[in-house]
Design an enzyme around this catalytic site. Structure first.
Site, PDB file in Angstrom:
ATOM      1  N   ARG A  17      -4.375  10.775  -1.466  1.00  0.00           N
ATOM      2  CA  ARG A  17      -3.349  12.032  -1.052  1.00  0.00           C
ATOM      3  C   ARG A  17      -2.451  11.689   0.179  1.00  0.00           C
ATOM      4  O   ARG A  17      -2.003  12.473  -0.253  1.00  0.00           O
ATOM      5  CB  ARG A  17      -4.642  13.347  -0.351  1.00  0.00           C
ATOM      6  CG  ARG A  17      -3.688  14.370   0.449  1.00  0.00           C
ATOM      7  CD  ARG A  17      -2.895  14.475  -0.425  1.00  0.00           C
ATOM      8  NE  ARG A  17      -2.010  16.086   0.518  1.00  0.00           N
ATOM      9  CZ  ARG A  17      -1.009  15.798   1.518  1.00  0.00           C
ATOM     10  NH1 ARG A  17      -0.505  14.641   1.646  1.00  0.00           N
ATOM     11  NH2 ARG A  17      -0.650  16.872   2.000  1.00  0.00           N
ATOM     12  N   CYS A  37      -6.801  16.724  -3.286  1.00  0.00           N
ATOM     13  CA  CYS A  37      -7.435  16.642  -1.781  1.00  0.00           C
ATOM     14  C   CYS A  37      -8.625  17.591  -2.426  1.00  0.00           C
ATOM     15  O   CYS A  37      -8.652  18.192  -2.968  1.00  0.00           O
ATOM     16  CB  CYS A  37      -6.577  16.637  -0.780  1.00  0.00           C
ATOM     17  SG  CYS A  37      -7.874  16.792   0.499  1.00  0.00           S
ATOM     18  N   ARG A  53      -2.330  21.054  -0.189  1.00  0.00           N
ATOM     19  CA  ARG A  53      -2.320  20.089   1.699  1.00  0.00           C
ATOM     20  C   ARG A  53      -0.325  19.798   1.248  1.00  0.00           C
ATOM     21  O   ARG A  53      -0.470  19.004   0.665  1.00  0.00           O
ATOM     22  CB  ARG A  53      -2.766  18.935   1.538  1.00  0.00           C
ATOM     23  CG  ARG A  53      -4.614  19.703   2.217  1.00  0.00           C
ATOM     24  CD  ARG A  53      -4.837  18.534   2.328  1.00  0.00           C
ATOM     25  NE  ARG A  53      -4.678  18.245   3.657  1.00  0.00           N
ATOM     26  CZ  ARG A  53      -5.397  16.422   4.314  1.00  0.00           C
ATOM     27  NH1 ARG A  53      -6.883  16.402   3.586  1.00  0.00           N
ATOM     28  NH2 ARG A  53      -5.334  16.849   5.697  1.00  0.00           N
ATOM     29  N   PRO A  54       0.431  21.156   1.345  1.00  0.00           N
ATOM     30  CA  PRO A  54       1.710  20.678   1.737  1.00  0.00           C
ATOM     31  C   PRO A  54       1.810  19.283   2.094  1.00  0.00           C
ATOM     32  O   PRO A  54       1.908  19.178   2.789  1.00  0.00           O
ATOM     33  CB  PRO A  54       2.200  21.736   1.695  1.00  0.00           C
ATOM     34  CG  PRO A  54       1.286  22.778   1.906  1.00  0.00           C
ATOM     35  CD  PRO A  54      -0.646  22.435   1.935  1.00  0.00           C
ATOM     36  N   ILE A  55       3.162  18.992   1.499  1.00  0.00           N
ATOM     37  CA  ILE A  55       4.227  17.642   1.337  1.00  0.00           C
ATOM     38  C   ILE A  55       4.964  18.199   2.567  1.00  0.00           C
ATOM     39  O   ILE A  55       6.121  17.369   3.092  1.00  0.00           O
ATOM     40  CB  ILE A  55       4.112  16.704   1.213  1.00  0.00           C
ATOM     41  CG1 ILE A  55       4.734  17.253   0.353  1.00  0.00           C
ATOM     42  CG2 ILE A  55       2.664  16.101   1.062  1.00  0.00           C
ATOM     43  CD1 ILE A  55       5.135  15.822  -0.928  1.00  0.00           C
ATOM     44  N   ASP A  56       5.409  19.493   2.872  1.00  0.00           N
ATOM     45  CA  ASP A  56       6.758  19.909   3.568  1.00  0.00           C
ATOM     46  C   ASP A  56       6.868  19.711   4.731  1.00  0.00           C
ATOM     47  O   ASP A  56       8.558  19.515   4.570  1.00  0.00           O
ATOM     48  CB  ASP A  56       6.849  21.567   3.317  1.00  0.00           C
ATOM     49  CG  ASP A  56       5.656  22.033   3.637  1.00  0.00           C
ATOM     50  OD1 ASP A  56       4.870  21.501   4.138  1.00  0.00           O
ATOM     51  OD2 ASP A  56       6.341  23.121   5.050  1.00  0.00           O
ATOM     52  N   LEU A  57       6.458  19.406   6.449  1.00  0.00           N
ATOM     53  CA  LEU A  57       6.381  18.490   6.522  1.00  0.00           C
ATOM     54  C   LEU A  57       6.961  17.372   7.038  1.00  0.00           C
ATOM     55  O   LEU A  57       7.995  16.789   7.975  1.00  0.00           O
ATOM     56  CB  LEU A  57       5.432  19.160   7.714  1.00  0.00           C
ATOM     57  CG  LEU A  57       4.678  20.382   8.233  1.00  0.00           C
ATOM     58  CD1 LEU A  57       3.694  19.859   9.400  1.00  0.00           C
ATOM     59  CD2 LEU A  57       5.973  21.191   9.037  1.00  0.00           C
TER      60      LEU A  57
END
Length: 199
Positions: free
Chosen positions: A65, A89, A94-98
Site C-alpha cells: 500500500r 490494504c 485508504r484514499p491517496i487524495d491527500l
C-alpha cells in the site's frame, strides 16, 4: 527512508532494516528505477547514483500500500513520475487524495488514467495544507519538497515517530527540516552530501 534514498545521487546505507515483505517490495522498486540495492543481514545499501526510470509498473506497485510514497521522491529526483495505483490494504480502502493534493499544491500537474497516476511539471516550494493529519501524505510532501526551489511549509502535519525518523535521515542527507513532530514542518532543500548512513 528507503524512498528517500532516491534523492541522494550516491550510496546510502540503512542499518537495522527489518525482514519484512514491504522492505523487499521497496528494494524491488528501487532496483527497477535503476538503483543498485544490496542487503547484508539487517543492513540495506542503496546506490542511487543512476536513476533512469520514472515509472513503477503495476506488478511492483501492488505489492504494498505504501508504494505511493515513491511518487514524491521520483518527482523530486527526475521532475516527473508515472505510477500504477498502489496495492490494497488489510485495513480496507485508504484514499491517496491527500498525497496527490500535496503535489498539486507544489505545482505538480496530476493526471489520472484508468491505470496510472502521472505527475509532471517542476515542483516549486510553497505551503501545503492538509485537511487532517496523515502520516503517508506528510512523508510524501517531505520527499517531494526536496525537489522544489525554495522552502516548503507543511501545515496540519502528522506528528508520529515515523515523521521524526524520516526528518532525521533527511537532515543527514543535507536537507534542512524544522518542526518534525509538530503540526508545522519546514523543508529547505540543500546540497546532498555523499554517502549517508542511518541506524
Amino acid at each position: 527512508i528507503l524512498a528517500a534514498t532516491l534523492l541522494v545521487p550516491d550510496v546510502c546505507e540503512i542499518e537495522n532494516c527489518p525482514f519484512l515483505s514491504d522492505v523487499n517490495a521497496a528494494m524491488g522498486i528501487l532496483s527497477h528505477l535503476g538503483c543498485s540495492v544490496k542487503r547484508s543481514g539487517r543492513t540495506v545499501t542503496v546506490d542511487a547514483t543512476c536513476v533512469y526510470h520514472s515509472d513503477i509498473p503495476n506488478t511492483l506497485m501492488r505489492e504494498m500500500r505504501s508504494s505511493i510514497v515513491f511518487l514524491g521522491a521520483i518527482a523530486a529526483r527526475l521532475g516527473e513520475a508515472e505510477l500504477s495505483f498502489p496495492g490494497g490494504c488489510e485495513l480496507g480502502p485508504r484514499p491517496i487524495d491527500l498525497h496527490l493534493s500535496a503535489l498539486s499544491q507544489l505545482g505538480g500537474t496530476i493526471t489520472l488514467t484508468e491505470d496510472e497516476i502521472i505527475c509532471g511539471e517542476k515542483l516549486v516550494g510553497g505551503h501545503i495544507y492538509f485537511p487532517y493529519p496523515s502520516v503517508g501524505a506528510t512523508e510524501q510532501a517531505m520527499l517531494a519538497a526536496c525537489g522544489c526551489c525554495g522552502m516548503t511549509v507543511l501545515h496540519h502535519c502528522a506528528k508520529d515517530p515515523e515523521i521524526e525518523d524520516l526528518a532525521q535521515y533527511m537532515n543527514r542527507m543535507g536537507v534542512k527540516i524544522i518542526g518534525a513532530g509538530t503540526d508545522t514542518i519546514q523543508i529547505i532543500p540543500g546540497k546532498y552530501i555523499g554517502t549517508v548512513y542511518h541506524a
